[in-house]
Design a protein around this motif. Structure first.
Motif, mmCIF file in Angstrom:
data_model
loop_
_atom_site.group_PDB
_atom_site.id
_atom_site.type_symbol
_atom_site.label_atom_id
_atom_site.label_comp_id
_atom_site.label_asym_id
_atom_site.label_seq_id
_atom_site.Cartn_x
_atom_site.Cartn_y
_atom_site.Cartn_z
ATOM 1 N N SER A 148 -53.751 8.998 37.876
ATOM 2 C CA SER A 148 -53.977 10.200 37.075
ATOM 3 C C SER A 148 -53.516 10.058 35.637
ATOM 4 O O SER A 148 -53.651 10.988 34.841
ATOM 5 C CB SER A 148 -53.249 11.388 37.707
ATOM 6 O OG SER A 148 -51.855 11.128 37.783
ATOM 7 N N GLN A 166 -57.537 0.733 38.235
ATOM 8 C CA GLN A 166 -56.993 0.933 39.579
ATOM 9 C C GLN A 166 -57.476 -0.235 40.435
ATOM 10 O O GLN A 166 -58.672 -0.559 40.441
ATOM 11 C CB GLN A 166 -57.490 2.261 40.149
ATOM 12 C CG GLN A 166 -56.904 2.637 41.487
ATOM 13 C CD GLN A 166 -57.466 3.966 41.992
ATOM 14 O OE1 GLN A 166 -58.466 4.465 41.473
ATOM 15 N NE2 GLN A 166 -56.834 4.530 43.008
ATOM 16 N N ILE A 181 -52.580 5.067 44.518
ATOM 17 C CA ILE A 181 -53.744 5.761 45.077
ATOM 18 C C ILE A 181 -54.212 6.863 44.134
ATOM 19 O O ILE A 181 -55.412 7.051 43.922
ATOM 20 C CB ILE A 181 -53.414 6.346 46.466
ATOM 21 C CG1 ILE A 181 -53.080 5.213 47.438
ATOM 22 C CG2 ILE A 181 -54.581 7.189 46.991
ATOM 23 C CD1 ILE A 181 -52.627 5.698 48.801
ATOM 24 N N ASP A 182 -53.271 7.574 43.548
ATOM 25 C CA ASP A 182 -53.599 8.665 42.631
ATOM 26 C C ASP A 182 -53.430 8.162 41.209
ATOM 27 O O ASP A 182 -52.338 8.225 40.634
ATOM 28 C CB ASP A 182 -52.689 9.877 42.889
ATOM 29 C CG ASP A 182 -52.979 11.025 41.930
ATOM 30 O OD1 ASP A 182 -54.079 11.040 41.362
ATOM 31 O OD2 ASP A 182 -52.088 11.882 41.755
#
Length: 391
Positions: free
Chosen positions: A97, A120, A94-95
């Motif tokens: 980064s 993603q 979800i993240d």
């Protein structure tokens, strides 16, 4: 198809048919983890490939026939834009980064890419987001290498986050230097490779890529036949060794039926060009022995098929001069734009490549030692055939 817009990113729709195909591809992997990895990679590859082909029609996945074997052990997939290699690194986190790249895609000379794209994947929401990229040079120069899980990583702020910049670089600076020099991997003997395959082929070894030193692991992956053998071993499938054409047998007049005379396979103009010597004579063959094999690549409707032509001339008892050429077998002698050819050495390392955008280069001339092995990989669209040879 783009579904909503950040102009700096690619937001790509995943269709139900893409999901169904990805599920089917994922079933070729053995464990729950590898099936999930294959599913994400297949979705990412399909979505990005459809998007890129809108501008680069010749874009094609790389090592298509080996994708289940790759995804069974490592994350990532590649596509070719001509001579430019893109490595896609999908995650369902979800993240998102950072970009995390397995060492295989960085330090294996035959696997290394030019550009690495962070992606993603959200299957439930039916989209793929490509949000940043870097180059091989940048990964090696500023990427953080984790020796525990053997990955290179870059934080989001270290990536180029504007995908428009990627297109500009590709279109305007397609030949720009993107790769850093890589130390060669050791050459494995067949006996060493068989030992590693037997050991790492045990499905109880969850992470075979971390079970031996990277130099051995990378050398094993660098040869496509060994990678496929490892995959079959881990799946419990009895493996068969690829047929090897021994060119020294040709000197004794021993040919299999599939290797025909060039006159029986090729258009007259191709035969004449192949047989023309440097002096311009059309009666003296450049090579002492010439044979051709029709390739089982399904031709596009209305187009002709293709053949692989091999010529050999002994230099002495230990060396030969060799030539190979991929050409259409029909009288029109026209290439399809998606034909790609790679010449690989005995370790599976690429030593030459050409595509139909440069038809005059779809041929190679080289010399080899008796007993030395090499292979020729011919791809059209998503189909790839490999022929194995021993001098």
């Amino acid at each position: 198809m783009v579904i909503f817009a950040d102009p700096k990113e690619w937001w790509l729709e995943v269709s139900p048919s893409m999901q169904a195909e990805a599920v089917q591809q994922s079933q070729l992997c053995r464990s729950i983890a590898s099936r999930q990895r294959a599913y994400l990679n297949a979705l990412c590859l399909q979505a990005v490939l459809e998007w890129i082909r809108a501008d680069v029609t010749a874009a094609a996945p790389w090592l298509t026939s080996l994708l289940p074997a790759i995804w069974d052990v490592v994350n990532g997939t590649t596509m070719m834009l001509g001579a430019i290699r893109l490595v896609l690194l999908p995650t369902d986190a979800i993240d998102a980064s950072e970009l995390e790249v397995p060492q295989e895609w960085v330090d294996c000379p035959s696997w290394a890419g030019d550009y690495y794209l962070a992606a993603q994947v959200n299957p439930e929401a039916s989209w793929v987001r490509v949000w940043g990229y870097t180059t091989h040079q940048e990964l090696k120069a500023i990427g953080h290498y984790d020796s525990i899980d053997r990955t290179y990583s870059l934080a989001a702020e270290q990536l180029t986050l504007d995908l428009n910049a990627f297109w500009a670089t590709y279109q305007l600076c397609g030949t720009a230097q993107t790769r850093q020099a890589i130390a060669p991997l050791p050459e494995l003997s067949d006996m060493q490779a068989d030992h590693l395959i037997q050991r790492l082929g045990d499905p109880a070894i969850v992470f075979p890529r971390l079970a031996v030193p990277f130099s051995l692991w990378g050398a094993l992956l660098s040869r496509s036949g060994w990678l496929q053998a490892l995959y079959l071993q881990r799946c419990g499938i009895e493996r068969t060794r690829p047929a090897i054409v021994r060119l020294s047998d040709w000197l004794q007049g021993q040919f299999t039926e599939v290797w025909q005379t060039v006159d029986a396979v090729l258009p007259t103009q191709v035969v004449m060009a192949w047989r023309s010597s440097e002096s311009g004579s059309e009666d003296v063959p450049v090579y002492a022995i010439n044979r051709a094999k029709v390739l089982a690549l399904a031709p596009t409707e209305g187009k002709d098929g293709f053949a692989l032509l091999i010529g050999i001339t002994p230099i002495d008892s230990t060396q030969m001069n060799l030539g190979l050429h991929v050409c259409p077998v029909g009288q029109q002698a026209t290439f399809l734009p998606e034909i790609r050819v790679r010449l690989l050495d005995g370790a599976g390392t690429e030593v030459g490549q050409a595509s139909a955008t440069m038809p005059e280069t779809i041929q190679f001339q080289f010399s080899g030692q008796v007993g030395e092995q090499f292979s020729v990989e011919v791809a059209m669209g998503d189909r790839t055939l490999t022929e194995f040879f021993e001098v």
